[in-house]
Design an enzyme around this catalytic site. Structure first.
Site, short mmCIF file in Angstrom:
data_model
loop_
_atom_site.label_atom_id
_atom_site.label_comp_id
_atom_site.label_asym_id
_atom_site.label_seq_id
_atom_site.Cartn_x
_atom_site.Cartn_y
_atom_site.Cartn_z
N LYS A 195 34.55 -17.53 21.63
CA LYS A 195 34.60 -16.41 22.57
C LYS A 195 33.33 -16.47 23.40
CE LYS A 195 35.02 -11.37 22.73
NZ LYS A 195 35.06 -10.15 21.91
N LYS A 248 38.75 -17.76 24.12
CA LYS A 248 38.72 -16.63 25.04
C LYS A 248 37.50 -16.74 25.94
CE LYS A 248 38.58 -11.59 25.02
NZ LYS A 248 38.45 -10.35 24.27
ZN LIG Z 1 33.19 -6.30 20.18
#
Ligand SMILES: [Zn+2]
Length: 319
Positions: A195, A248
């Protein structure tokens, strides 16, 4: 053999041929719709930076899901906006916390719907960071205790998949051990393994009311410049027991999706995030692009890069 014996345009000659020879498909089976749920009644509050997306109270959300399930919706990812925030993020793991209520309602009403719960604390703390703050820093190991509690609360409510998104070291191992100890061996973990600290999350912070009140998330989310590190993150999460690995954002990170897909033999998910959605919608509203066909093209590219599952706000229109 070269031209004219071979004419590649024959492969595209009409829609019958084209559709039979498509290498990549986007189908409802692969789509996961993110939803924002908050306590209260009669709420369907538009998120201004994400046209077509809302914050829902449960009484309004259930009929909406019912209609979408009829059109083929198979999976949802739930984010909660609590009525009360505190430094211990108590609403995240309270039995009556909004996510736990939402999961129970959905699993009861839609037994065939796959319900995934986001597990993080930025929506649940007044400072908007993803865990416990000590001396101005996110305390990794103190946060693990909250992660374990929250995973158990979500599993107990009936979540099929727990999706930890805080980029806390050891989060997957902590969740797996906590779940197994409580008898939830069959609850899956979808880890936000890579992420990135991305500006594409801008609209989400309005949607989930979770903008950090100070600093930023760069000490736990990944540097967009790094790809090797993403493979390391994914590898560690797999070793710790992650069932599904998530990347992501998606669109600016297609190379990461491809490399994770080629390196590890696990299901790969990609999150087509709020900013990616907002760009397409804004251009569509201005008449600059056809947002429906652009969305389909983007989702096709994410599939082509190697994602098995796509978390996307476009899921609704695609159905
Ligand atoms: Zn968070």
């Amino acid at each position: 053999m070269a031209f004219p014996a071979n004419r590649l345009r024959r492969l595209r000659i009409n829609s019958l041929v084209r559709s039979r020879l498509a290498e990549t498909e986007v189908s409802s089976r692969q789509l996961i719709l993110p939803l924002f749920v908050r306590p209260g009644r009669g709420l369907r509050t538009p998120i201004s930076s994400m046209p077509g997306q809302f914050q829902w109270s449960l009484d309004r959300l259930i009929p909406e899901i019912q209609a979408l399930v009829r059109r083929g919706l198979r999976s949802v990812l739930l984010f909660g906006i609590p009525s009360r925030k505190d430094n211990r993020a108590s609403e995240a793991y309270a039995a009556q916390g909004i996510i736990q209520q939402a999961v129970r309602a959905m699993k009861k009403k839609f037994p065939d719907l796959l319900v995934i719960t986001d597990l993080c604390f930025c929506e649940y703390t007044p400072h908007g960071h993803c865990g416990i703050i000590r001396n101005g820093h996110l305390d990794n190991d103190a946060t693990l205790g909250l992660i374990a509690k929250t995973a158990i609360a979500q599993a107990r409510a009936g979540a099929d998949i727990i999706a930890p998104s805080g980029m806390i070291d050891g989060m997957v191992k902590t969740i797996r051990q906590a779940l197994d100890r409580q008898g939830f061996q069959n609850t899956l973990i979808m880890s936000y393994a890579a992420k990135y600290a991305s500006s594409f999350y801008g609209p989400f912070r309005e949607a989930a009311d979770c903008a950090p009140r100070f600093g930023n998330r760069k000490s736990y989310q990944m540097n967009p410049a790094n790809a090797e590190e993403a493979l390391r993150e994914a590898g560690m999460d797999i070793d710790e027991g992650a069932d599904i690995i998530m990347i992501k954002p998606a669109l600016a990170y297609l190379d990461i999706i491809r490399r994770v897909r080629e390196t590890y033999h696990v299901p790969v998910a990609a999150y087509n995030v709020s900013g990616e959605y907002a760009m397409v919608k804004a251009a569509g509203q201005n008449g600059w692009m056809d947002d429906k066909t652009v969305a389909r093209e983007i989702l096709t590219s994410i599939r082509r890069a190697g994602a098995d599952l796509i978390i996307t706000y476009h899921a609704k229109e695609l159905l």
